[in-house]
Design a protein around this motif. Structure first.
Motif, mmCIF file in Angstrom:
data_model
loop_
_atom_site.group_PDB
_atom_site.id
_atom_site.type_symbol
_atom_site.label_atom_id
_atom_site.label_comp_id
_atom_site.label_asym_id
_atom_site.label_seq_id
_atom_site.Cartn_x
_atom_site.Cartn_y
_atom_site.Cartn_z
ATOM 1 N N UNK A 1 0.826 -1.197 0.000
ATOM 2 C CA UNK A 1 0.000 0.000 0.000
ATOM 3 C C UNK A 1 0.863 1.251 0.000
ATOM 4 N N UNK A 2 0.441 2.242 -0.790
ATOM 5 C CA UNK A 2 1.063 3.559 -0.709
ATOM 6 C C UNK A 2 0.750 4.197 0.639
ATOM 7 N N UNK A 3 1.700 4.950 1.156
ATOM 8 C CA UNK A 3 1.434 5.873 2.249
ATOM 9 C C UNK A 3 0.947 7.171 1.611
ATOM 10 N N UNK A 4 -0.174 7.708 2.094
ATOM 11 C CA UNK A 4 -0.763 8.881 1.437
ATOM 12 C C UNK A 4 -1.002 10.019 2.412
ATOM 13 N N UNK A 5 -1.020 11.229 1.877
ATOM 14 C CA UNK A 5 -1.432 12.395 2.641
ATOM 15 C C UNK A 5 -2.003 13.447 1.709
ATOM 16 N N UNK A 6 -2.872 14.290 2.258
ATOM 17 C CA UNK A 6 -3.454 15.382 1.488
ATOM 18 C C UNK A 6 -2.590 16.619 1.681
ATOM 19 N N UNK A 7 -2.239 17.284 0.580
ATOM 20 C CA UNK A 7 -1.314 18.410 0.610
ATOM 21 C C UNK A 7 -2.053 19.738 0.625
ATOM 22 N N UNK A 8 -1.295 20.816 0.770
ATOM 23 C CA UNK A 8 -1.888 22.135 0.945
ATOM 24 C C UNK A 8 -2.759 22.554 -0.227
ATOM 25 N N UNK A 9 -2.429 22.122 -1.447
ATOM 26 C CA UNK A 9 -3.217 22.501 -2.615
ATOM 27 C C UNK A 9 -4.321 21.491 -2.925
ATOM 28 N N UNK A 10 -4.512 20.515 -2.032
ATOM 29 C CA UNK A 10 -5.555 19.523 -2.220
ATOM 30 C C UNK A 10 -5.140 18.314 -3.030
ATOM 31 N N UNK A 11 -3.900 18.296 -3.497
ATOM 32 C CA UNK A 11 -3.400 17.122 -4.214
ATOM 33 C C UNK A 11 -3.055 16.023 -3.207
ATOM 34 N N UNK A 12 -2.907 14.818 -3.710
ATOM 35 C CA UNK A 12 -2.494 13.690 -2.875
ATOM 36 C C UNK A 12 -1.006 13.432 -3.069
ATOM 37 N N UNK A 13 -0.307 13.152 -1.985
ATOM 38 C CA UNK A 13 1.067 12.653 -2.049
ATOM 39 C C UNK A 13 1.019 11.181 -1.684
ATOM 40 N N UNK A 14 1.434 10.317 -2.594
ATOM 41 C CA UNK A 14 1.444 8.875 -2.371
ATOM 42 C C UNK A 14 2.875 8.384 -2.507
ATOM 43 N N UNK A 15 3.396 7.779 -1.463
ATOM 44 C CA UNK A 15 4.814 7.407 -1.437
ATOM 45 C C UNK A 15 4.982 5.920 -1.175
ATOM 46 N N UNK A 16 6.070 5.368 -1.730
ATOM 47 C CA UNK A 16 6.382 3.962 -1.487
ATOM 48 C C UNK A 16 7.879 3.718 -1.679
ATOM 49 N N UNK A 17 8.462 2.960 -0.765
ATOM 50 C CA UNK A 17 9.839 2.498 -0.912
ATOM 51 C C UNK A 17 9.819 1.165 -1.646
ATOM 52 N N UNK A 18 10.599 1.067 -2.712
ATOM 53 C CA UNK A 18 10.703 -0.160 -3.496
ATOM 54 C C UNK A 18 12.055 -0.799 -3.198
ATOM 55 N N UNK A 19 12.041 -1.995 -2.669
ATOM 56 C CA UNK A 19 13.266 -2.690 -2.277
ATOM 57 C C UNK A 19 13.584 -3.744 -3.322
ATOM 58 N N UNK A 20 14.699 -3.569 -4.015
ATOM 59 C CA UNK A 20 15.060 -4.494 -5.091
ATOM 60 C C UNK A 20 16.299 -5.306 -4.710
ATOM 61 N N UNK A 21 16.489 -6.382 -5.418
ATOM 62 C CA UNK A 21 17.658 -7.227 -5.191
ATOM 63 C C UNK A 21 18.938 -6.473 -5.533
#
Length: 327
Positions: free
Chosen positions: A256-276
């Protein structure tokens, strides 16, 4: 599960000049659900700075696509607090039949309407060391539930002329010295038998290290789909994270993305991708789901935009070079 991507499936990158731009519709706004940690899963109350600052009503999001991202230059760093010292591999999932020619660009919306989203990825290895110079290739459905591209299967575009002529919601970016790559996009739409998701492939020097899918919290999905213009016009979805065909309810929390609502109403969706750290190292696979709604048009009608019955959309399998799993 998917096999290694053959060389002929490496992305064909085209420039902005060759892109058909545009496609305005009309869009919307939303409340926020539970949030998850970026690396290794686990539930939390949010990410640093998750205050919904700058908006006048709780849960109200911006509308109008990426053009509404007026404060983009000052968006917070979702990885500023660090990712810890334990980095579990991001496991494989099916490529699906909807991969098509990608485009090197940050804004992948092509002016399409929708809830604006900044996707922030941090690519690291198993020791949590950032990986610079990796390419992150993403693709997802538009708010109306269609993929784009004339080279995508009709299973993915439903043969819609506008979808086939566009190349929205596809793009590739290269990670910077800190292992980060960002995209500006719109919140994905749903289609029958799949939960809301975003596909991605991470490559280093042209070699595929992981292909998988990411998801959003179901509370957030339901708020958007049920209440926001453009999304709410399509009726209730038939598949959630709890009964998806591709990911199991028990494992979806790690994707799941970690999400938050930003000052301009946009969404910030973040994820760490762990690769070999090496292709010689073993890769894991996402535990698959066994549910999913039936094939056919989504409830409430979508103008024929739902995939036909069957995992291959009744096409006798996806185009050559594509995995036969769900998109």
């Amino acid at each position: 599960m998917k096999s290694e991507t053959p060389q002929d499936l490496l992305p064909q990158v085209i420039t902005r000049r060759g892109i058909l731009r545009g496609l305005g519709l009309s869009l919307a706004a939303i409340p926020l659900g539970r949030l998850l940690i970026a690396c290794g899963g686990g539930e939390t109350d949010g990410v640093p700075g998750d205050t919904d600052a700058g908006t006048t009503e709780p849960g109200v999001w911006a509308t109008g696509g990426t053009a509404a991202m007026t404060a983009a230059a000052s968006y917070p760093d979702p990885f500023a607090a660090g990712i810890g010292t334990v980095c579990n591999l991001t496991c494989e999932s099916t490529l699906g039949p909807c991969y098509a020619t990608t485009v090197e660009r940050k804004d992948i919306s092509e002016g399409h309407d929708g809830l604006p989203v900044r996707l922030a990825f941090l690519v690291v290895d198993e020791t949590c060391k950032p990986i610079p110079g990796a390419t992150v290739d993403i693709w997802h459905a538009a708010p109306e539930g269609l993929y784009s591209g004339e080279d995508a299967s009709d299973f993915c575009t439903s043969g819609d002329a506008v979808a086939r002529a566009g190349r929205w919601f596809r793009g590739v970016q290269t990670t910077d010295a800190n292992g980060r790559a960002d995209f500006d996009t719109c919140f994905p739409g749903w289609y029958s038998s799949r939960t809301v998701h975003i596909h991605f492939t991470v490559r280093i020097n042209g070699s595929e290290f992981v292909t998988s899918q990411l998801f959003f919290d179901d509370t957030l999905n339901d708020d958007i789909i049920n209440h926001q213009p453009l999304y709410n016009a399509r009726g209730a979805r038939d598949t959630t994270n709890a009964n998806d065909n591709v990911v199991s309810a028990e494992s979806v929390g790690n994707y799941l993305f970690t999400t938050q609502r930003l000052a301009d109403g946009a969404m910030l969706a973040a994820k760490t991708l762990v690769i070999r750290s090496s292709l010689a190292n073993a890769q894991c696979s996402i535990p698959g789901g066994g549910g999913g709604g039936g094939g056919g048009p989504p409830p409430g009608g979508d103008g024929g935009m739902g995939p036909p019955p069957g995992r291959d959309g009744g096409l006798g399998g996806p185009p050559p070079g594509f995995d036969a799993g769900m998109p």
